[in-house]
Motif scaffolding. Sequence first.
Motif, short mmCIF file in Angstrom:
data_model
loop_
_atom_site.label_atom_id
_atom_site.label_comp_id
_atom_site.label_asym_id
_atom_site.label_seq_id
_atom_site.Cartn_x
_atom_site.Cartn_y
_atom_site.Cartn_z
N PHE A 1 0.34 2.85 -3.35
CA PHE A 1 -0.58 1.88 -2.82
C PHE A 1 -0.62 0.52 -3.51
O PHE A 1 -1.09 -0.45 -2.95
N ALA A 2 -0.06 0.38 -4.68
CA ALA A 2 -0.16 -0.92 -5.33
C ALA A 2 0.87 -1.93 -4.84
O ALA A 2 0.73 -3.11 -5.09
N ALA A 3 1.90 -1.47 -4.14
CA ALA A 3 2.90 -2.36 -3.56
C ALA A 3 3.71 -3.15 -4.57
O ALA A 3 4.45 -4.05 -4.20
N ILE A 4 3.58 -2.82 -5.84
CA ILE A 4 4.40 -3.51 -6.84
C ILE A 4 5.35 -2.52 -7.49
O ILE A 4 6.28 -2.89 -8.17
N MET A 5 5.07 -1.25 -7.26
CA MET A 5 5.93 -0.21 -7.79
C MET A 5 6.65 0.42 -6.61
O MET A 5 6.24 0.28 -5.46
N LEU A 6 7.73 1.12 -6.90
CA LEU A 6 8.41 1.88 -5.86
C LEU A 6 8.51 3.32 -6.29
O LEU A 6 8.89 3.61 -7.43
N ALA A 7 8.16 4.22 -5.40
CA ALA A 7 8.33 5.64 -5.69
C ALA A 7 9.60 6.11 -4.99
O ALA A 7 9.87 5.73 -3.85
N LEU B 1 4.63 -7.85 0.49
CA LEU B 1 5.53 -6.79 0.93
C LEU B 1 6.00 -7.04 2.37
O LEU B 1 7.11 -6.67 2.74
N ARG C 1 13.53 -16.22 -5.19
CA ARG C 1 12.95 -17.38 -4.50
C ARG C 1 13.16 -18.61 -5.38
O ARG C 1 13.30 -18.49 -6.59
N VAL D 1 12.10 -10.45 -5.01
CA VAL D 1 12.95 -11.18 -4.07
C VAL D 1 13.27 -12.52 -4.72
O VAL D 1 12.37 -13.22 -5.18
N ARG E 1 9.14 -9.88 2.60
CA ARG E 1 10.34 -9.79 1.76
C ARG E 1 11.59 -10.27 2.49
O ARG E 1 12.51 -10.79 1.88
N ARG F 1 9.57 4.18 -1.31
CA ARG F 1 8.40 3.56 -0.68
C ARG F 1 7.42 3.08 -1.75
O ARG F 1 7.36 3.66 -2.84
N PRO F 2 6.69 2.03 -1.45
CA PRO F 2 5.68 1.61 -2.41
C PRO F 2 4.45 2.50 -2.32
O PRO F 2 3.92 2.69 -1.24
N ASN G 1 11.09 9.56 -9.16
CA ASN G 1 11.11 8.44 -10.09
C ASN G 1 10.14 7.37 -9.57
O ASN G 1 9.88 7.29 -8.38
N ILE G 2 9.65 6.54 -10.50
CA ILE G 2 8.86 5.38 -10.09
C ILE G 2 9.38 4.16 -10.84
O ILE G 2 9.61 4.22 -12.04
N THR G 3 9.65 3.10 -10.14
CA THR G 3 10.15 1.89 -10.80
C THR G 3 9.39 0.68 -10.29
O THR G 3 8.59 0.77 -9.36
N TRP G 4 9.68 -0.47 -10.90
CA TRP G 4 9.15 -1.72 -10.39
C TRP G 4 9.84 -2.05 -9.09
O TRP G 4 11.02 -1.76 -8.92
N MET G 5 9.13 -2.70 -8.23
CA MET G 5 9.78 -3.18 -7.02
C MET G 5 10.65 -4.38 -7.39
O MET G 5 10.18 -5.27 -8.10
#
Lengths: 280, 366
Positions: free
Chosen positions: B161-167, B303, A241, A239, B306, B158-159, A232-236
């Motif tokens: 390479f874009a660090a805004i998505m999570l795989a 990242l 703030r 956090v 956090r 883990r992110p 799956n892939i989601t938005w991170m």
Amino acid sequence: MRIVVGIKWVPNTQAVRFDPKTGTLIRAGVPSIVNPHDFPAIELALRLRDNYGGEVIAISMAPPGAIQGLEHVLGMGADKAVLLTDRKFAGADTLATSYVLAKGIEKISREIGPVDLAIFGHETIDSSTAHIGAQVASWLGWPYVYYVRDAKLVGDGVIRALRQTEKAVEEYDIKLPAVLATAIKALKPRPVRLSYKLRAKLEKPIIIWTNDDLGLDPRCTGLKGSPTIVANITWMPEVPRKKIVYKPKDPRDAARWILRQLFTDEAVAPFLRKALWGEE
Amino acid sequence: MPVKVQCEKLCPEWPCEQPDEFHDIWVVMEADEHGINEASLQMLTPAKKIQSKKPDEKIVAVLVGHDVKKYAEIPIKHGADKVIVVDDPRLATYYPRVYGQVIVDLAKKYKPAVILVSATMRGREMGPYIANTLRTGITADCTDFDVDEKTGDVLMIRPPFAAIMLAYIKTPFRRPQMGTARPNVFPVPEPDESRTGEIIEEKLEDILDPGMQLVSHTPVKRSEVLIEKAEIIVSVGKGIGTPEGVQLAEKLASLLGGVVAGSRKAVDAGFVTPDRQVGQTGKSVKPVLYIAIGISGAAQHMLGVREAGRIVAINIDPEAPIFRQSDYGVVGDYRPIVEALIEELERLKQEGPQALEELLKEAQAS
Ligand SMILES: Cc1cc2nc3c(=O)[nH]c(=O)nc-3n(C[C@H](O)[C@H](O)[C@H](O)COP(=O)(O)OP(=O)(O)OC[C@H]3O[C@@H](n4cnc5c(N)ncnc54)[C@H](O)[C@@H]3O)c2cc1C
Ligand SMILES: Nc1ncnc2c1ncn2[C@@H]1O[C@H](COP(=O)(O)O)[C@@H](O)[C@H]1O
């Protein structure tokens, strides 16, 4: 010495932009480059060959587009290049990638001449796992070290590798054949020479091996040979703030505003008091 | 339920084993003469998270080296249920393949479902060797772990390479499921001195020929506080502009008892050394306070912060993304602002807490 050096042709992630409106990555028109962290590996291989003779063979498992990357490395002075390319290799994780690379190195040893050393970069900018060096060493059963900054021959079939960790500078004497993975930015790479590049084009030293040449079981390569899958892939998640933004009247106002926020914030105030007055 | 593996579909180079033959969550401990590395104890935190969703699994710390048995109680206090110790003089020198092979052999004997390794330099070197030799998958630099409720598979998060998505990555057909996380992504679980657990001593019979020899080892002095440990960090970005700007940041940091770190562009520009880079390809930090000066707030940078308590941003561009990811933001040229901040702090330091009371009162009045 016959040295194989692993190269990956990667999208220039610096140029990948993100579209906040659609939430997607803009990859269109993003040029590919030789993975920057491979250059110390290439440079180390070329220096060893220049000092001790032998040949440098660049190797890559990739779609045919990576020929451009291999040409770049030939232009720096590599003697030959091998492209391992096949639809059956697509979708590989690092286990399946390292398997094909290891089998490619074994084929080089059988058909071109025995490989003494395989050098890899530390990591790639598009996946940054830093797995491949150790995994190829595992498949081949060769000793290996990471974070290498320099190397020299010290006697028959022994290479001395210099590396640095968080704690120490270390030297290891390693029996060849062996695998080295270089540290990021460890060596400054030499530029491409047009004459080398032209010669490469004319003499076509890029060897292309498909799976018909390697003869690997298709269950061991590509997606099928990869134990890991992306489920799956989601938005991170964001956090939380406070996001209070202040436009100050003047610098002094800015400084005093910051101090007021921090000294009325129990999460940080005690630490600041301690820093200023040694209060506990 | 985990999948049932059909052996004829597997690569013949892999042993065919069923996932349900494997149990427990292993955490590889890294130890030297100073004790167990904090980064490896941090991996007990995700181990506990996985255990909370799979209560039948035990957390097992694996401690390999020479003269390390004396540390065996430590992981238990921090949450391990058992410890497997291999203490052998032949392991006095660390060689990645030798240590890796010891763990491979233990894993073949005990069949753990999960192996977590801290992505220290040693962990990054040894982890993929262990995974590959066991013919299993490994996911690097996870920022979180979870469990797939249907199959019981561990999700390695883990992110890309874009660090805004999570795989979410899983290893459904292979065991053990291996993952690493960088130091400081997780806290060390609070110790509980009353905890007890089983300590299993394993003896080594044969040991792999390292094929290599350590011929010199020169410790490098760690002169300054590591950014991973700092409570207060003043971090500079490309916007700091000049070495004089960095000096200003250093002055602010030293007044606050903190240290200076930077973004990748600050490292590339030579403003700070690479060991002080914060972010996806640098370090993760967890200060109480992170003051970002001239940093735009790229996802890859953020990242690394956090886990920071509070973030203060000083940036000249009101549209800078960092303002949407900070607690307190000030818009303006950093130079006079930081100078004023230093001046005010010096005054407070001299005049004492009373001066602070006045400063705070002033705010109420205005
Ligand atoms: C695979 C990958 C991994 C990466 N890993 C990392 C990582 O680990 N860490 C990291 O930091 N980056 C990383 N990056 C790079 C990241 O994408 C950004 O390019 C980088 O963080 C930007 O650094 P910066 O904020 O210092 O510079 P910029 O983005 O150039 O921002 C400079 C900021 O300074 C402000 N400024 C200018 N002058 C002043 C002034 N006088 N006063 C106040 N403000 C001023 C500007 O408004 C601007 O917002 C990575 C990128 C990729 C593709
Ligand atoms: N597909 C590939 N072909 C050849 N070499 C590779 C490939 N992928 C990775 N490498 C090498 O392995 C190193 C580590 O990559 P990675 O483990 O993917 O981060 C890189 O610096 C390259 O030298």
